[in-house]
Design an enzyme around this catalytic site. Structure first.
Site: not given
Ligand code: ADE
Ligand SMILES: CSC[C@H]1O[C@H](OP(=O)(O)O)[C@H](O)[C@@H]1O
Length: 287
Positions: A208, A210
């Site tokens: 992703d 974030d």
């Molecule tokens: N955006 C994110 N923040 C922290 N850990 C994650 N693991 C997968 N995506 C994440």
């Protein structure tokens, strides 16, 4: 074959099918129980020990992981090197969901996690300027590429405490700090691997973008979808990596970091802590 590869499987990677002589082995450590039993066996002739970081079924949240027990269990099983596989969010527009990122630096923002095997009565200061093993990282990158994945060869991983994802302001701040991927688990795992004299590489699988990129807010449903696809690619990468290992493992400088890192005079070392650290200290003390 003098390799034994320890693999720590992150979110989405809870087993490694296809091992010859596969057996789930329960390992007790002086630091308590690891997240789960360890799957041992061989793959293309290479001995492996696979530990699902959060346990099968994903039971252990990041802040409750017993990283000392996890690393110690793999040390007790005789692993020579550790490959860690993790799901991460991307803080870099060029690192897209589905990409693999071979991490070479960390910023540790975790809080209150036991971060060392050492302590009062036995002090050690291991170097961490270059926290990953370049040899294993390069081989993992090549294997991931051969598996058809888009691979980034270096990146800074920000380890956050979690379990909540970051606020938008935090996510933007971490980008300003130069972090490129974010996760909740690689610290203190990486520092403990170094203390245990285990060369460590981290392949981060982007799930992703974030929270900094408002159009692509992080949500668990899409993370789980990407993770499922990433896990297949990760298994293909592991199969390629073990086939590419040289027949003889040359020594790594990380194998012997405690030779200069242990600072406590042997005359005043705490005998109980020395005993607790036996699996790590055996090489140094010859015990
Ligand atoms: N955006 C994110 N923040 C922290 N850990 C994650 N693991 C997968 N995506 C994440
Ligand atoms: C399921 S998304 C958040 C979760 O995934 C990552 O875990 P791991 O590094 O074990 O793959 C992240 O660090 C969080 O723990």
């Amino acid at each position: 074959m003098n390799w034994k590869l320890g693999i720590i499987g992150g979110s989405g990677l809870y087993a490694l099918p296809g091992l010859e002589g596969a057996e789930w082995v329960t390992v007790e450590t002086p630091f308590g129980a690891p997240s789960d039993a360890v799957l041992t066996g061989t793959l293309h002739g290479v001995p492996l020990a696979f530990l699902p970081r959060h346990g099968r079924g994903h039971r252990v949240p990041p802040g409750d992981l017993n990283a000392r027990a996890n690393i110690m269990a793999l040390k007790i099983l005789g692993c020579t090197d550790l490959l860690s596989v993790s799901a991460v969010g991307s803080l870099d527009a060029d690192m897209a969901p589905g990409d693999f990122v071979v991490v070479d630096q960390f910023i540790d923002r975790t809080r209150g996690r036991p971060g060392s095997f050492f302590g009062p009565g036995l002090v050690a200061h291991v170097p961490l300027a270059d926290p990953v093993c370049p040899r294993l990282s390069a081989m993992a990158a090549a294997a991931a590429r051969a598996a058809g994945v888009r691979v980034h060869d270096a990146a800074t991983y920000l380890a956050m405490e979690g379990p909540q994802f970051s606020t938008r302001a935090e996510s933007r701040l971490y980008r300003q700090w130069g972090a490129q991927v974010i996760g909740m688990t690689a610290m203190p795992e990486a520092r403990l691997a170094r203390e245990a004299e285990l060369p460590y590489a981290l392949v981060a699988m982007v799930t992703d973008y974030d929270s900094w990129r408002e159009a692509d807010d992080v949500d668990i449903a899409s993370i789980l979808r990407v993770m499922a696809a990433n896990a297949d690619a990760a298994r293909t990468m592991v199969a390629g990596l073990v086939q590419a290992l040289p027949g003889v493992r040359a020594a790594s400088p990380i194998d012997t970091v405690l030779d200069v890192a242990l600072i406590t005079d042997p005359a005043v070392r705490d005998a109980a802590l020395v005993a607790r650290l036996a699996p790590i200290l055996r090489r140094v003390t010859g015990g």
